[in-house]
Design an enzyme around this catalytic site. Structure first.
Site, PDB file in Angstrom:
ATOM      1  N   ASP A 105       0.942  -1.067  -0.016  1.00 30.26           N
ATOM      2  CA  ASP A 105      -0.073   0.116  -0.008  1.00 30.26           C
ATOM      3  C   ASP A 105       0.912   1.337  -0.143  1.00 30.26           C
ATOM      4  OD1 ASP A 105      -3.003   0.818   0.608  1.00 30.26           O
ATOM      5  OD2 ASP A 105      -1.699   2.043   1.784  1.00 30.26           O
ATOM      6  N   GLN A 106       0.507   2.301  -0.737  1.00 29.68           N
ATOM      7  CA  GLN A 106       1.233   3.348  -0.625  1.00 29.68           C
ATOM      8  C   GLN A 106       0.389   4.775  -0.271  1.00 29.68           C
ATOM      9  OE1 GLN A 106       2.481   5.709  -4.460  1.00 29.68           O
ATOM     10  NE2 GLN A 106       4.532   4.577  -3.965  1.00 29.68           N
TER      11      GLN A 106
END
Length: 205
Positions: free
Chosen positions: A79-80
């Site tokens: 996830d970013q």
């Protein structure tokens, strides 16, 4: 295959992102893709790093829990979260929001938290890591930002800047230990995690 040869664990990418799929293909490893069913809303008072790490692990665990049987499986979750002044900058979704994001970031340094989790289904062991990339944006006029958005349409990436495409023209500098982290999947960190888990990275393809 002879009985004496041990098959490596099944590798699964828990993601709907085509960018992460394309990055993982660089390692030339066999893998499947399963999209996790997960609410990705940040929790109240959660730091950007905590959000990214929680969601990366949650994606991997959700996909692992959806599997049947007892085969050896390694699930990759990522996830970013982009942050400016400790405020999260998500995927814009539309042109107006993307323009607003780029206007806020121009001439500024933005931190990208690219969280990674490698989850071993049989043992329940989760390796997690937050790979931080510091990006300084050029101080560009609205006309340049508009031109970029019309050309690239980066409405599905955090911060509206696709560094692997025309978005590189928005940037003044990138400071990172892993150049793939900014695109969405830190391959250097992932390779080390796979090695730690006993996966034969350079022999499995």
């Amino acid at each position: 295959m002879p009985d004496s040869v041990i098959r490596p664990p099944r590798l699964i990418l828990a993601s709907s992102s085509r960018y992460r799929r394309e990055l993982l293909e660089r390692l030339q490893l066999p893998f499947d893709v399963i999209v996790p069913d997960l609410d990705e809303t940040p929790l109240s008072h959660e730091t950007p790093a905590a959000t990214a790490l929680r969601l990366a692990e949650a994606k991997a665990r959700a996909v692992a829990a959806s599997l049947t049987g007892n085969d050896a499986v390694l699930v990759i979750g990522s996830d970013q979260v982009a942050t400016l002044d400790q405020r999260q900058i998500g995927k814009p979704g539309n042109h107006a929001t993307a323009l607003s994001q780029l206007q806020a970031m121009r001439g500024r340094e933005v931190l990208f938290h690219s969280a990674l989790c490698l989850f071993e289904r049989r043992t329940g062991v989760a390796q997690i890591q937050d790979v931080i990339t510091r990006v300084r944006f050029r101080d560009l006029p609205d006309t340049a930002l508009e031109a970029y958005l019309h050309a690239e349409k980066p409405y599905d990436v955090a911060g509206s800047a696709k560094s692997e495409g025309l978005g590189i023209a928005l940037l003044e500098a990138i400071h990172a230990d892993d150049p793939t982290a900014l695109i969405g999947l830190p391959l250097i960190a992932l390779t080390q995690m796979l090695v730690t888990a006993g996966y034969p990275v350079l022999e499995a393809s």
